[in-house]
Design a protein around this motif. Structure first.
Motif, PDB file in Angstrom:
ATOM      1  N   LEU A  46       0.726  -1.208   0.034  1.00 35.85           N
ATOM      2  CA  LEU A  46       0.002   0.022  -0.071  1.00 35.85           C
ATOM      3  C   LEU A  46       0.871   1.245   0.029  1.00 35.85           C
ATOM      4  N   GLU A  47       0.312   2.065  -1.010  1.00 38.90           N
ATOM      5  CA  GLU A  47       1.299   3.480  -0.891  1.00 38.90           C
ATOM      6  C   GLU A  47       0.430   4.726  -0.630  1.00 38.90           C
ATOM      7  N   TRP A  48       0.644   5.398   0.288  1.00 40.60           N
ATOM      8  CA  TRP A  48       0.104   6.697   0.959  1.00 40.60           C
ATOM      9  C   TRP A  48       0.349   7.675  -0.096  1.00 40.60           C
ATOM     10  N   MET A  49      -0.735   8.188  -0.659  1.00 37.45           N
ATOM     11  CA  MET A  49      -0.806   9.187  -1.878  1.00 37.45           C
ATOM     12  C   MET A  49      -1.156  10.944  -1.381  1.00 37.45           C
TER      13      MET A  49
ATOM     14  N   VAL B  29       7.839   4.586  13.473  1.00 33.74           N
ATOM     15  CA  VAL B  29       7.417   3.602  14.508  1.00 33.74           C
ATOM     16  C   VAL B  29       7.866   3.930  15.824  1.00 33.74           C
ATOM     17  N   GLY B  30       9.363   4.146  15.951  1.00 28.73           N
ATOM     18  CA  GLY B  30       9.789   4.339  17.479  1.00 28.73           C
ATOM     19  C   GLY B  30       9.699   5.774  17.945  1.00 28.73           C
ATOM     20  N   SER B  31       9.133   6.909  17.230  1.00 28.64           N
ATOM     21  CA  SER B  31       8.829   7.998  18.021  1.00 28.64           C
ATOM     22  C   SER B  31       7.519   8.223  18.261  1.00 28.64           C
ATOM     23  N   LEU B  32       6.687   7.812  17.626  1.00 26.19           N
ATOM     24  CA  LEU B  32       5.171   7.817  17.666  1.00 26.19           C
ATOM     25  C   LEU B  32       4.391   6.564  18.009  1.00 26.19           C
ATOM     26  N   ASN B  33       3.105   6.903  18.755  1.00 31.78           N
ATOM     27  CA  ASN B  33       2.465   5.459  18.873  1.00 31.78           C
ATOM     28  C   ASN B  33       1.409   5.660  17.693  1.00 31.78           C
ATOM     29  N   PHE B  34       1.550   6.036  16.540  1.00 25.14           N
ATOM     30  CA  PHE B  34       0.425   6.105  15.773  1.00 25.14           C
ATOM     31  C   PHE B  34       0.647   5.047  14.777  1.00 25.14           C
ATOM     32  N   VAL B  35       0.896   3.599  15.391  1.00 30.44           N
ATOM     33  CA  VAL B  35       0.973   2.589  14.204  1.00 30.44           C
ATOM     34  C   VAL B  35      -0.323   1.520  14.205  1.00 30.44           C
ATOM     35  N   SER B  36      -0.651   1.228  12.920  1.00 31.18           N
ATOM     36  CA  SER B  36      -2.015   0.673  12.777  1.00 31.18           C
ATOM     37  C   SER B  36      -1.542  -0.643  11.905  1.00 31.18           C
ATOM     38  N   TRP B  37      -2.545  -1.715  12.077  1.00 29.36           N
ATOM     39  CA  TRP B  37      -2.379  -2.603  11.320  1.00 29.36           C
ATOM     40  C   TRP B  37      -3.746  -2.918  10.417  1.00 29.36           C
ATOM     41  N   GLU B  85      -6.190 -16.298   7.472  1.00 25.57           N
ATOM     42  CA  GLU B  85      -5.516 -16.229   6.177  1.00 25.57           C
ATOM     43  C   GLU B  85      -5.843 -15.136   5.507  1.00 25.57           C
ATOM     44  N   ALA B  86      -4.700 -14.282   5.460  1.00 25.61           N
ATOM     45  CA  ALA B  86      -5.062 -12.871   4.602  1.00 25.61           C
ATOM     46  C   ALA B  86      -3.630 -12.120   4.631  1.00 25.61           C
ATOM     47  N   ASP B  87      -3.600 -11.064   4.072  1.00 30.23           N
ATOM     48  CA  ASP B  87      -2.375 -10.239   3.948  1.00 30.23           C
ATOM     49  C   ASP B  87      -2.438  -9.461   5.153  1.00 30.23           C
ATOM     50  N   TYR B  88      -1.580  -8.860   5.785  1.00 27.26           N
ATOM     51  CA  TYR B  88      -1.409  -8.026   7.126  1.00 27.26           C
ATOM     52  C   TYR B  88      -0.558  -7.075   6.698  1.00 27.26           C
ATOM     53  N   SER B  89      -0.876  -5.746   6.962  1.00 25.29           N
ATOM     54  CA  SER B  89       0.149  -4.520   6.658  1.00 25.29           C
ATOM     55  C   SER B  89       0.158  -3.723   7.715  1.00 25.29           C
ATOM     56  N   CYS B  90       1.285  -3.307   8.095  1.00 27.78           N
ATOM     57  CA  CYS B  90       1.482  -1.936   9.420  1.00 27.78           C
ATOM     58  C   CYS B  90       1.598  -0.707   8.356  1.00 27.78           C
ATOM     59  N   CYS B  91       1.179   0.156   9.173  1.00 33.22           N
ATOM     60  CA  CYS B  91       1.202   1.568   8.819  1.00 33.22           C
ATOM     61  C   CYS B  91       1.602   2.573   9.975  1.00 33.22           C
ATOM     62  N   SER B  92       2.587   3.326   9.694  1.00 27.28           N
ATOM     63  CA  SER B  92       2.778   4.369  10.832  1.00 27.28           C
ATOM     64  C   SER B  92       2.843   5.916  10.239  1.00 27.28           C
ATOM     65  N   TYR B  93       2.461   6.745  11.191  1.00 27.54           N
ATOM     66  CA  TYR B  93       2.389   7.945  10.797  1.00 27.54           C
ATOM     67  C   TYR B  93       4.165   8.605  10.783  1.00 27.54           C
ATOM     68  N   ALA B  94       4.447   9.339  10.199  1.00 29.70           N
ATOM     69  CA  ALA B  94       5.803   9.553  10.151  1.00 29.70           C
ATOM     70  C   ALA B  94       6.159  11.351  10.264  1.00 29.70           C
ATOM     71  N   THR B  98       6.924  13.321   5.681  1.00 32.59           N
ATOM     72  CA  THR B  98       6.429  11.961   5.006  1.00 32.59           C
ATOM     73  C   THR B  98       5.134  11.581   5.024  1.00 32.59           C
ATOM     74  N   TRP B  99       4.707  11.907   6.097  1.00 33.38           N
ATOM     75  CA  TRP B  99       2.999  11.695   6.424  1.00 33.38           C
ATOM     76  C   TRP B  99       2.930  10.365   6.959  1.00 33.38           C
ATOM     77  N   TRP B 100       2.456   9.320   5.796  1.00 30.29           N
ATOM     78  CA  TRP B 100       1.974   8.187   6.350  1.00 30.29           C
ATOM     79  C   TRP B 100       2.821   7.135   5.363  1.00 30.29           C
ATOM     80  N   MET B 101       3.288   6.001   6.154  1.00 30.28           N
ATOM     81  CA  MET B 101       4.032   4.896   5.452  1.00 30.28           C
ATOM     82  C   MET B 101       3.306   3.590   5.753  1.00 30.28           C
TER      83      MET B 101
END
Lengths: 120, 111
Positions: A46-49, B29-37, B85-94, B98-101
């Motif tokens: 996924l890529e944030w835009m 990830v290391g500096s903020l607690n805005f990690v989602s799955w 059974e699925a794909d799992y992705s993490c996401c973090s505010y940066a 950079t905003w979101w990764m």
């Protein structure tokens, strides 16, 4: 219930533009939420835009798309739009709109996705 | 622009527990607690299952849990079920540059 319904699949030539819509329902479109756009190329992450503040229309973009992407919204139609220009084959992807919730500090509702295929 | 690193795949048998890691940097990830799955089935949109590192949205099974240590966040699924059974992705505010990764996604196979 909250729903985000996106427009249908598109096939575009390289160099063309595409505009994807995302119609929201089940909540107040202009309230304290933002609409983000995320894409996923085949087999890729996924890529944030970027995102649009659906209240005042302010926008922010990923540097990767700066100058090529435009976010707009029509508050009368509760719809957000993403337009990507100068398309190239690498832009072939599923494009998602996703509602950002301050309660979750994350994306709590997603559209079903719109496949954009760029091919000559 | 750096990205978050996840293992490409993990597997486990029904009833077991598995953990998926998500490694970032001290700027995200290391500096903020805005990690989602997010959980994602093939051809479907992602679904939020963990937010702010370890919180579950209403309706998400308590078999899903999240944690963080330093620059690495983790998702643990206990009592594995076939439907996991699925794909799992993490996401973090940066931050506001950079905003979101997102991570590269991890395919979970339930054996």
């Amino acid at each position: 219930q909250v729903q985000l319904v996106q427009s249908g699949a598109e096939v575009k030539r390289p160099g063309a533009s595409v505009k994807v819509s995302c119609k929201a329902s089940g909540y107040t479109f202009t309230s304290a939420y933002a609409m983000h756009w995320v894409r996923q190329a085949p087999g890729q992450r996924l890529e944030w835009m970027g995102w649009i503040n659906t209240g005042n229309g302010n926008t922010k973009f990923s540097q990767r798309f700066q100058g090529r992407v435009t976010f707009t919204r029509d508050t009368s139609a509760n719809t957000a739009y993403m337009e990507l220009s100068s398309l190239r084959s690498e832009d072939t992807a599923v494009y998602y709109c996703a509602r950002y919730s301050g309660t979750y500090a994350s994306f709590d509702y997603w559209g079903q996705g719109t496949l954009v295929t760029v091919s000559s | 622009q750096s990205a978050l690193t996840q293992p490409a795949s993990v597997s486990g048998s029904p009833g077991q527990s598995i953990t998926i890691s998500c490694t970032g940097t001290s700027s995200d990830v290391g500096s903020l607690n805005f990690v989602s799955w997010f959980q994602q089935y093939p051809g479907k949109a992602p679904k939020l299952i963990i937010y702010e590192v370890s919180k579950r949205p209403s309706g998400v099974s308590n078999r899903f849990s999240g944690s963080k240590s330093g620059n690495t966040a983790s998702l643990t699924i206990s009592g594995l079920q076939a439907e996991d059974e699925a794909d799992y992705s993490c996401c973090s505010y940066a931050g506001t540059n950079t905003w979101w990764m997102f991570g590269g996604g991890t395919k979970l196979t339930v054996l």
